[in-house]
Design a protein around this motif. Structure first.
Motif, short mmCIF file in Angstrom:
data_model
loop_
_atom_site.label_atom_id
_atom_site.label_comp_id
_atom_site.label_asym_id
_atom_site.label_seq_id
_atom_site.Cartn_x
_atom_site.Cartn_y
_atom_site.Cartn_z
N LYS A 119 1.05 42.13 12.35
CA LYS A 119 0.13 41.67 11.31
C LYS A 119 0.86 41.67 9.98
N ILE A 120 0.93 40.50 9.36
CA ILE A 120 1.60 40.34 8.07
C ILE A 120 0.50 40.34 6.99
N LEU A 121 0.57 41.28 6.07
CA LEU A 121 -0.44 41.41 5.02
C LEU A 121 0.21 41.18 3.66
N PHE A 122 -0.24 40.15 2.98
CA PHE A 122 0.21 39.87 1.62
C PHE A 122 -0.77 40.55 0.68
N ILE A 123 -0.24 41.37 -0.22
CA ILE A 123 -1.08 42.03 -1.22
C ILE A 123 -0.67 41.49 -2.59
N VAL A 124 -1.66 40.96 -3.30
CA VAL A 124 -1.43 40.30 -4.59
C VAL A 124 -2.39 40.88 -5.63
N ILE B 58 -4.48 38.04 3.41
CA ILE B 58 -4.24 38.29 1.99
C ILE B 58 -5.27 39.31 1.50
N GLU B 59 -4.84 40.27 0.73
CA GLU B 59 -5.75 41.20 0.06
C GLU B 59 -5.31 41.31 -1.39
N PHE B 60 -6.21 41.78 -2.23
CA PHE B 60 -5.88 41.90 -3.64
C PHE B 60 -6.03 43.33 -4.12
N VAL B 61 -5.33 43.60 -5.21
CA VAL B 61 -5.43 44.88 -5.91
C VAL B 61 -5.95 44.58 -7.30
N ASP B 62 -6.99 45.30 -7.69
CA ASP B 62 -7.54 45.16 -9.03
C ASP B 62 -6.70 46.02 -9.97
#
Length: 186
Positions: free
Chosen positions: A127-132, A155-159
């Motif tokens: 599982k490749i997870l891009f965190i932006v 894709i997941e994000f960080v606030d």
């Protein structure tokens, strides 16, 4: 924070470095089920061989390691008692797109990890997870190079608006059980 300052002053390369370090620091807190951190050492290939434990957040020995910024190998069991192995690969980026070379990933990372752990590729879910950052997620696109590989991508994000909002990323990662609990350090 340093990421926001670099971004706001047009220093995108510095912003990227700060963002990556910020996310590493979040994972260094070892949210359950992560037991520890492996900061690999030596040349790239030597560092990859150091990922040989489950539930350890692995960081490459070189800052410009191809395709990923970290990895986590998890083993779990289905309700029927069947072993399930997942290799989570993390890419942290502040860009709207990020290249990914599947051939290099397979030969320089995946194959050596599988050999070290004596696993076959069909035994492992990759599982490749891009965190932006949150201001990038709407525009970010999964690299087309990943299509047809059979690897799950997300894709997941960080606030990054404040220190209190950073760890909220863990609430959206399905391998981190709710409520988020961090490993005791003392």
């Amino acid at each position: 924070n340093a990421y926001t300052h670099a971004k706001n002053t047009g220093l995108s390369s510095a912003a990227g470095c700060h963002f990556e370090e910020l996310i590493h620091r979040l994972f260094y807190k070892c949210p359950r089920p992560i037991d520890g951190v492996i900061q690999s050492t030596g040349p790239g290939a030597e560092g990859v061989k150091q990922l040989k434990k489950y539930r350890f957040y692995w960081v490459p020995s070189v800052p410009n390691f191809a395709n990923i910024d970290a990895a986590l190998l998890l083993m779990d069991y289905t309700d029927d008692g069947e072993e399930v192995i997942t290799l989570w690969c993390f890419q942290y980026t502040v860009s709207k797109d990020h290249p990914f070379n599947a051939k290099t990933f397979r030969s320089k990372f995946l194959r050596p990890v599988l050999q070290t752990l004596q696993l076959n590729v069909d035994m492992v879910a990759v599982k490749i997870l891009f965190i932006v950052p949150s201001d990038v997620i709407i525009e970010f696109r999964i690299p087309t190079e990943l299509l047809g590989t059979g690897w799950a991508t997300r894709i997941e994000f960080v606030d990054c608006n404040g220190v209190d909002t950073l760890q909220s990323v863990f609430e959206r990662l399905d391998f981190i059980p709710a409520p988020v609990q961090f490993k005791s350090t003392g």
